[in-house]
Design an enzyme around this catalytic site. Structure first.
Site, PDB file in Angstrom:
ATOM      1  N   GLU A  84      39.793  39.365  44.305  1.00  0.00           N
ATOM      2  CA  GLU A  84      41.318  39.421  44.111  1.00  0.00           C
ATOM      3  C   GLU A  84      41.821  39.647  42.729  1.00  0.00           C
ATOM      4  O   GLU A  84      42.897  40.191  42.402  1.00  0.00           O
ATOM      5  CB  GLU A  84      41.761  38.253  44.527  1.00  0.00           C
ATOM      6  CG  GLU A  84      41.750  37.753  46.094  1.00  0.00           C
ATOM      7  CD  GLU A  84      42.083  38.783  47.061  1.00  0.00           C
ATOM      8  OE1 GLU A  84      43.061  39.695  46.732  1.00  0.00           O
ATOM      9  OE2 GLU A  84      41.240  39.270  47.864  1.00  0.00           O
TER      10      GLU A  84
ATOM     11  N   GLU B 103      41.051  48.606  47.742  1.00  0.00           N
ATOM     12  CA  GLU B 103      40.477  47.810  48.259  1.00  0.00           C
ATOM     13  C   GLU B 103      38.741  48.147  48.030  1.00  0.00           C
ATOM     14  O   GLU B 103      37.769  47.154  47.843  1.00  0.00           O
ATOM     15  CB  GLU B 103      40.413  47.523  49.753  1.00  0.00           C
ATOM     16  CG  GLU B 103      41.676  47.225  50.214  1.00  0.00           C
ATOM     17  CD  GLU B 103      42.207  45.657  49.658  1.00  0.00           C
ATOM     18  OE1 GLU B 103      41.007  45.072  49.442  1.00  0.00           O
ATOM     19  OE2 GLU B 103      43.205  45.255  49.800  1.00  0.00           O
TER      20      GLU B 103
END
Length: 894
Positions: A325, A347
């Protein structure tokens, strides 16, 4: 009068034609560009809903009498528009059904200019962990947000697409005593006449709507040690942890780990963390593992609330997810993809960087092996003919939600790692730095990244063509190799095609630009050579003469599967034990892919399993366990199952017994993880009586409630608690489930709840199975828990028929009680493990009816149907003859 009637009729027809304009599919038209949002929300966690006002300063790019924006499940009470001269215009807000789109009609055509659009609205809190949603922990309500991918429109009207990067001013009105946080630091607080507090926050940098975040509730807010300045950044970064009431002390470990991660990321990118402050928030219920909102990263609480009882796997996952993250603060937050077809830019980069950071800061966690496992998982999904591209065209909301899969994450990360290995780490990093600096606080595409890498590497168009071959077409390459030796010279003859398992109807005639690397060994001396393979057939001249063996995926860095000529595979198999851990995983995938293709039989796979089991490295020793389980369940009769179980016990039980069943003072996390994995394999997957008895003893001790009627979780090894409770449920039946349901009603710990939920799903009793399935869709189960329980039910073959019958009856309730992102995967959830084409037809018929109306179901059904049919084809291809030969030979464990 006649002329007036004509004019009125004409105006009516024009208005009707305008209203009849079809709603945009996919991206919004370029009529308007948002420039700034001022968002005011009144949020009471105890209420059923919230209210808000949003002012959007926007630019009309062309003359227009209307515009389209996003708003879903919002009741808009008032809408207004002021033009550049501050004149008000009567406007109308018209939602377009339940599409999430709304049309704003101006009443007249306005020229291109800047305007201010304002909307007052209200809405109920979402019930499926989307947008602005409500969750309850220990009887206390909390409000949390999850805007990605397309749920900001459930919290406020706006332009809910990633290309619209805009600054936000946020004001929150909250009840007295409530704590409120958002992306930026609070700047002002005012007490209102009704006792509420009005909080204002700093203006955000330019962000897409899906990264706006807030949380309101009785939070514990814990100050962490500020992240010290670096050569990239002059100011320290304030760091805080935010937890549900009473849980703040459990944030300590995650807060202590964070500064090193941020510093390492800044050093890699040569670019500072740019969001002023950093809060890590543990949400009581959350649909994903975590969400990268800049300045306010939200996690599923089990990943942040750690203590001495936390299982080793969860402690490692906490660090890895945190690294993932925080990597997004650069990839995705600072630089954002303009549209969801480039989601991999977010991602895949975060997954790739997560591994790099973990490997550097916590090498004992073996992120290098986790990277390979992730790539191999992606290759398994990419082996379907129905597999999508990494850069899949996005046509509707279902396509957006379906893009969050192992191909985006695992394949994308593996492709990045493959090209990093080919270009060199320094060159690759320089390209990343150029990309980051050029596109900071803007949007960028795959082409922008490829251009930056090509410039840094001084490569011609072959680099771009090679990378695009992996991004813009589906599938995984199969590289076939044959060693040819003569006159002291050695050549590898190579060919490529698309990999498909036995029974697939896919077209194998595809080509990639593959950075192919081979490792050779001659008289114990190893060497590695690389070559870009972009033709259907090619040759590679090997240095140093004819090797004793070769591995055509050196260090397992390539995103491709391999098949070797028979004699070459035999030589590699004989040398498998001398390969390093990474390459043993590559060898294991060659065996696995050959087994699925029909080139490797069951006896050969079981022999390879025996070789790999010798490895002291857990990931290698257990690399073929799922194929073992498949053979046991689908090919083996009773006698063969007993022989397989004995074989597995010979291979693995001594290792488990050496580790013991309890934690040892000072033991490594790897020992804890190995013990847990072996207990699961032996106790659950092959039903070893001795191991199950040991696990049941711990389970009975857990069920022996204390004086307050609570379960004694500390009586079991927390690292094995899930397996302990699953075995206990299977052995003790209703009594165990009674105890778990009673505990779930009183237990708020996310990790323990997940463990209990999944243990209940493991029941194989018909009556108790019906009971736990009904529990899964009741208010007693959280939204994020339902899919986990049903997935565990499906994994056990004895449950599948009953689960399928129940699922058809309760489908609407399952949809209502699961996060939206899971809906497209429901066909696969209830198809896992089936090897019967008749079942494929039943699944297709059911999901082809009303179920197809659920977003993303069509894609999930296609994958589920193919997976069932391929399983049936593999079962037929493999047959039982090879297993019978293995059974007759009765090999002893090595």
């Amino acid at each position: 009068m006649g002329r007036l009637r004509y004019l009125l009729t004409a105006l009516f027809l024009v208005a009707g034609l305008a209203q009849a304009e079809p709603a945009p599919l996919g991206q919004l038209p370029d009529t308007a560009q948002p420039l700034h949002y001022h968002l005011q929300l009144r949020v009471d966690p105890a209420a059923k809903g919230f209210s808000g006002t949003v002012e959007i300063r926007l630019r009309l790019n062309q003359a227009a009498d209307h515009l389209w924006l996003h708003a879903q499940s919002l009741q808009v009470d008032k809408v207004g528009l002021r033009d550049a001269q501050k004149r008000s215009h009567p406007v109308r807000f018209a939602p377009h059904g339940d599409s999430g789109l709304a049309r704003i009609d101006f009443g007249s055509t306005l020229p291109a200019q800047e305007v201010l659009l304002s909307l007052e609205y209200r809405a109920e809190y979402n019930s499926q962990l989307e947008g602005l949603y409500k969750t309850v922990r220990a009887g206390k309500p909390y409000i949390v947000t999850q805007m990605e991918p397309i749920s900001a429109r459930r919290a406020f009207p706006g332009f809910d697409e990633p290309r619209f990067k805009t600054s936000f001013d946020l004001q929150l009105d909250v009840p007295a005593g409530a704590q409120a946080v958002t992306n930026t630091a609070q700047t002002e607080e005012k007490t209102l006449p009704d006792g509420w507090r009005r909080l204002r926050f700093r203006t955000t940098p330019k962000l897409p709507t899906y990264l706006i975040a807030l949380a309101v509730g009785p939070w514990d807010i814990v100050e962490g040690k500020p992240i010290a300045p670096t050569r990239w950044r002059e100011q320290a970064i304030p760091l805080r942890g935010i937890a549900p009431a009473g849980e703040g002390a459990r944030l300590k470990e995650a807060l202590e780990a964070t500064p090193a991660i941020v510093t390492a990321l800044e050093d890699y990118f040569g670019y500072p963390y740019s969001f002023g402050k950093l809060d890590l928030l543990a949400a009581p219920d959350f649909s994903a593992g975590a969400m990268e909102n800049p300045g306010l990263v939200i996690f599923r609480e089990a990943l942040l609330l750690l203590d001495a009882n936390t299982p080793a796997y969860l402690r490692q996952a906490s660090f890895e997810v945190n690294a993932h993250e925080l990597a997004h603060q650069w990839f995705g937050d600072t630089v954002t993809m303009p549209w969801w077809n480039d989601l991999w830019l977010n991602e895949a980069f975060a997954s790739w960087m997560e591994g790099r950071i973990t490997e550097n800061l916590r090498p004992a966690q073996r992120a290098d092996l986790r990277r390979i496992q992730g790539a191999q998982k992606a290759m398994a999904a990419d082996s379907l003919a129905s597999a999508r591209r990494v850069r899949q065209p996005i046509g509707d909301n279902g396509d957006i939600e379906g893009a969050f899969d192992s191909l985006t994450y695992g394949k994308g990360a593996a492709v990045l790692g493959m090209f990093e290995a080919w270009l060199g780490e320094n060159v690759f990093r320089n390209g990343m730095r150029q990309y980051m600096k050029k596109h900071a606080f803007a949007s960028a595409t795959s082409d922008d990244l490829i251009d930056a890498l090509a410039e840094a590497a001084d490569k011609d168009q072959r680099l771009g063509k090679a990378m695009r071959s992996f991004l813009d077409q589906p599938g995984v390459p199969l590289v076939s190799s044959e060693l040819q030796c003569s006159d002291g010279k050695a050549t590898l003859k190579l060919s490529q095609q698309r990999y498909f398992p036995a029974g697939s109807q896919g077209d194998a005639q595809q080509r990639w630009g593959i950075p192919f690397c081979v490792r050779t060994s001659k008289a114990g001396v190893a060497a590695t050579q690389c070559q870009l393979v972009d033709a259907a057939t090619s040759t590679l001249a090997l240095d140093g003469g004819c090797p004793d063996w070769y591995l055509p995926n050196a260090q397992a860095r390539g995103y491709y599967r391999v098949t070797l000529a028979a004699r070459d595979m035999a030589a590699l198999t004989q040398a498998a034990a001398t390969l390093d851990d990474r390459e043993q995983l590559a060898f294991a995938d060659a065996v696995k892919s050959g087994f699925e293709r029909g080139d490797v039989d069951a006896a050969t796979l079981l022999a390879a399993l025996g070789q790999l089991a010798r490895s002291p490295t857990r990931e290698v020793a257990l690399a073929l366990q799922e194929e073992l389980v498949w053979i046991r369940r689908n090919l083996a009769g009773a006698a063969a199952r007993r022989a397989i179980d004995d074989y597995v016990a010979q291979l693995y039980l001594p290792r488990l017994e050496q580790l013991g069943y309890l934690r040892r003072t000072g033991e490594s996390e790897d020992d804890a993880l190995t013990r847990a994995a072996l207990a699961e394999l032996l106790g659950r997957k092959v039903d070893n009586v001795k191991v199950r008895a040991a696990l049941l003893e711990q389970g009975k001790a857990v069920l022996a409630v204390d004086g307050n009627g609570r379960l004694r979780f500390g009586a079991a090894n927390y690292d094995m608690l899930g397996t302990v409770l699953a075995v206990t449920v299977q052995e003790r039946g209703a009594a165990a489930i009674d105890a778990l349901i009673a505990e779930l009603a009183r237990n708020n710990d996310a990790s323990l709840r997940t463990t209990m939920i999944m243990a209940m799903g493991a029941t194989t009793d018909a009556q108790q199975g019906e009971r736990v399935r009904e529990f899964a869709i009741s208010d007693a189960a959280k939204i994020s828990e339902t899919g986990r329980l049903l997935g565990i039910q499906q994994y056990e073959p004895r449950n599948r028929a009953a689960l399928w019958t129940w699922f058809q009856r309760r489908y609407a309730q399952v949809v209502a009680h699961t996060p939206v992102f899971l809906h497209g995967n429901l066909p696969e959830l209830v198809s896992e493990g089936w090897c019967d084409e008749g079942q494929a037809k039943k699944v297709a018929e059911f999901f082809g009816r009303d179920a197809a109306k659920v977003s993303g179901t069509a894609q999930g059904l296609q994958r589920a149907d193919e997976a069932i049919r391929l399983c049936a084809a593999r079962k037929q291809t493999q047959g039982t003859q090879s297993l019978q030969r293995w059974l007759q030979a009765r090999p002893a464990a090595p």
